[in-house]
Scaffold this motif. Structure first.
Motif, mmCIF file in Angstrom:
data_model
loop_
_atom_site.group_PDB
_atom_site.id
_atom_site.type_symbol
_atom_site.label_atom_id
_atom_site.label_comp_id
_atom_site.label_asym_id
_atom_site.label_seq_id
_atom_site.Cartn_x
_atom_site.Cartn_y
_atom_site.Cartn_z
ATOM 1 N N LYS A 75 0.810 -1.218 0.000
ATOM 2 C CA LYS A 75 0.000 0.000 0.000
ATOM 3 C C LYS A 75 0.848 1.275 0.000
ATOM 4 C CE LYS A 75 -3.948 2.240 2.177
ATOM 5 N NZ LYS A 75 -5.023 2.138 3.205
ATOM 6 N N GLU A 76 1.936 1.288 0.744
ATOM 7 C CA GLU A 76 2.764 2.493 0.814
ATOM 8 C C GLU A 76 3.691 2.626 -0.389
ATOM 9 O OE1 GLU A 76 2.065 4.676 3.102
ATOM 10 O OE2 GLU A 76 0.567 3.256 3.842
ATOM 11 N N ASN A 77 3.877 1.541 -1.135
ATOM 12 C CA ASN A 77 4.754 1.566 -2.305
ATOM 13 C C ASN A 77 4.247 0.561 -3.344
ATOM 14 O OD1 ASN A 77 6.948 2.123 -4.009
ATOM 15 N ND2 ASN A 77 8.238 0.575 -3.010
ATOM 16 N N PRO A 78 3.112 0.852 -3.954
ATOM 17 C CA PRO A 78 2.491 -0.118 -4.868
ATOM 18 C C PRO A 78 3.392 -0.440 -6.058
ATOM 19 C CG PRO A 78 1.443 2.034 -5.070
ATOM 20 C CD PRO A 78 2.343 2.111 -3.879
ATOM 21 N N GLN A 79 3.358 -1.688 -6.489
ATOM 22 C CA GLN A 79 4.194 -2.148 -7.596
ATOM 23 C C GLN A 79 3.398 -2.354 -8.883
ATOM 24 O OE1 GLN A 79 7.687 -2.381 -7.094
ATOM 25 N NE2 GLN A 79 6.912 -1.282 -5.301
ATOM 26 N N PHE A 80 2.090 -2.556 -8.774
ATOM 27 C CA PHE A 80 1.240 -2.689 -9.960
ATOM 28 C C PHE A 80 0.769 -1.314 -10.427
ATOM 29 C CE2 PHE A 80 0.371 -6.983 -8.134
ATOM 30 C CZ PHE A 80 0.706 -7.753 -9.237
ATOM 31 N N ASP A 81 0.603 -1.177 -11.730
ATOM 32 C CA ASP A 81 -0.021 0.022 -12.290
ATOM 33 C C ASP A 81 -1.507 -0.212 -12.553
ATOM 34 O OD1 ASP A 81 2.390 1.728 -12.705
ATOM 35 O OD2 ASP A 81 2.983 0.047 -13.980
ATOM 36 N N VAL A 82 -1.812 -1.386 -13.060
ATOM 37 C CA VAL A 82 -3.187 -1.780 -13.382
ATOM 38 C C VAL A 82 -3.394 -3.188 -12.854
ATOM 39 C CG1 VAL A 82 -4.781 -2.377 -15.258
ATOM 40 C CG2 VAL A 82 -3.333 -0.345 -15.461
ATOM 41 N N VAL A 83 -4.554 -3.428 -12.242
ATOM 42 C CA VAL A 83 -4.860 -4.775 -11.760
ATOM 43 C C VAL A 83 -6.220 -5.222 -12.273
ATOM 44 C CG1 VAL A 83 -3.406 -4.767 -9.698
ATOM 45 C CG2 VAL A 83 -5.737 -3.843 -9.571
ATOM 46 N N HIS A 84 -6.333 -6.524 -12.490
ATOM 47 C CA HIS A 84 -7.576 -7.137 -12.924
ATOM 48 C C HIS A 84 -8.143 -7.959 -11.776
ATOM 49 C CE1 HIS A 84 -5.214 -6.333 -16.556
ATOM 50 N NE2 HIS A 84 -6.372 -6.162 -17.163
ATOM 51 N N PHE A 85 -9.441 -7.845 -11.588
ATOM 52 C CA PHE A 85 -10.133 -8.622 -10.553
ATOM 53 C C PHE A 85 -11.334 -9.324 -11.163
ATOM 54 C CE2 PHE A 85 -8.314 -5.484 -7.418
ATOM 55 C CZ PHE A 85 -7.669 -6.406 -6.598
ATOM 56 N N SER A 86 -11.719 -10.422 -10.553
ATOM 57 C CA SER A 86 -12.989 -11.075 -10.885
ATOM 58 C C SER A 86 -13.723 -11.379 -9.595
ATOM 59 C CB SER A 86 -12.753 -12.368 -11.679
ATOM 60 O OG SER A 86 -12.068 -13.321 -10.892
#
Length: 346
Positions: A75-86
């Motif tokens: 949370k303090e240093n996110p590594q993803f730019d875009v995430v997919h959820f289902s």
């Protein structure tokens, strides 16, 4: 010695460095779900996006629950730019501030989307680039006429050939149970009508399985004639040569959202938004329907007749899709699971 010429040259070099994007701005980090799904994802979205914008998309194979866990840890240093959820976890992630809101004007394809698919982008829930619909699968050689209602599960002629999926172990099974609850007069605050509905099916001889391969096995053996489950899995059964079709009951079909989301706290927002916009274009929506039989969420997607016959498609059909509050489901899931287990074990 710094001459006028050297000074001018230094300014030019500095300007060039500023104008040239660094690697982080040219690279997008996303998740996908692995296997044949990820191959389709690359074919429809990832590779064409890289070619169009001259960028690199780094793909991390991570399913929804794992992705949520990683977002929380980072949370303090996110590594993803875009995430997919289902399945609704994007709403949970958005409620925790892990996803960033999107404005309609930031997506050129916004106006082409069904309203339900972009209803919460301002809250951080990314657009649904497709949905999995849960209705009724039926054996066309045993069930005639075709079922039209969730109540057809109670037809005495099918009593010993109804197949249910474990709601405590399977998201599609839970959504099917919630639809049975809805048509029985229940709500998310009271699922007893749905449990009673399932109880009657069990008393009549219905079978419960926990995994999708067991659904195929039961249809192949002829013991299953009708089952609440997903339209994309009906395609799996059809490809296996089984006489199975999917139908959207008149009371509606539940949908499991499959979303593409903007991660909060990352620098390359503009590139991430381009990827999200590219993901929801009509061509991609059409491709998912053709490849895996997911329902399009872009109104401009035009499907071939054979594909259109196997998915929930078109504005009227889309209006009959039913969504359930994923936050409420998450809050109540443990209690519901226990009630389900007691019912099945009785």
């Amino acid at each position: 010695m710094l001459t006028r010429r050297n000074f001018t040259a230094a300014l030019a070099v500095g300007a060039a460095l500023i104008a040239t994007p660094v690697l982080a701005q040219d690279t997008l980090i996303i998740n996908s779900f692995g296997g044949s799904y990820e191959k389709t994802h690359r074919d429809l979205v990832i590779t064409p996006f890289e070619k169009k914008y001259g960028v690199t998309v780094k793909v991390v194979t991570a399913y929804s629950s794992d992705t949520l866990a990683q977002l929380r840890a980072q949370k303090e240093n996110p590594q993803f730019d875009v995430v997919h959820f289902s399945g609704g976890l994007e709403t949970v992630a958005a409620s925790e501030g892990l996803l960033a809101p999107i404005k309609p004007e930031e997506l050129s394809n916004y106006g082409q989307m069904y309203p339900f698919a972009v209803a919460d982008i301002g809250k951080g829930v990314g657009p649904m680039y497709k949905v999995a619909a849960i209705g009724l699968l039926y054996n066309t050689e045993q069930v005639s006429p075709a079922p039209t209602s969730w109540m057809d599960l109670t037809n005495p002629a099918y009593a010993k050939n109804v197949l249910l999926t474990d709601a405590a172990a399977n998201t599609y099974g839970m959504l099917g149970m919630l639809m049975m609850n809805k048509v029985s007069g229940g709500t998310l605050d009271d699922i007893q009508p749905g449990l009673d509905f399932v109880g009657k099916l069990l008393d009549g001889g219905a079978t419960v399985v926990s995994k999708s391969p067991e659904i195929q096995q039961n249809f192949a053996q002829g013991s299953a004639w009708i089952a609440p489950y997903a339209q994309d899995y009906a395609f799996t059964l059809t490809k296996a040569g089984l006489p199975v079709k999917f139908v959207q009951p008149k009371e509606g079909a539940a949908f499991a959202p499959i979303t593409v989301n903007l991660v909060a706290g990352r620098d390359n927002r503009d590139l991430a938004l381009k990827f999200i916009d590219f993901s929801i274009r009509a061509e991609a929506s059409k491709g998912w329907a053709e490849a895996l039989r997911y329902s399009p969420t872009n109104k401009e997607a035009k499907l071939p007749d054979d594909v259109a016959a196997q998915v929930i498609y078109g504005e009227e059909a889309a209006k009959n899709l039913v969504g359930f509050d994923p936050i409420k489901i998450g809050d109540e899931r443990a209690k519901w699971n226990e009630a389900w287990k007691r019912l099945v074990a009785r």
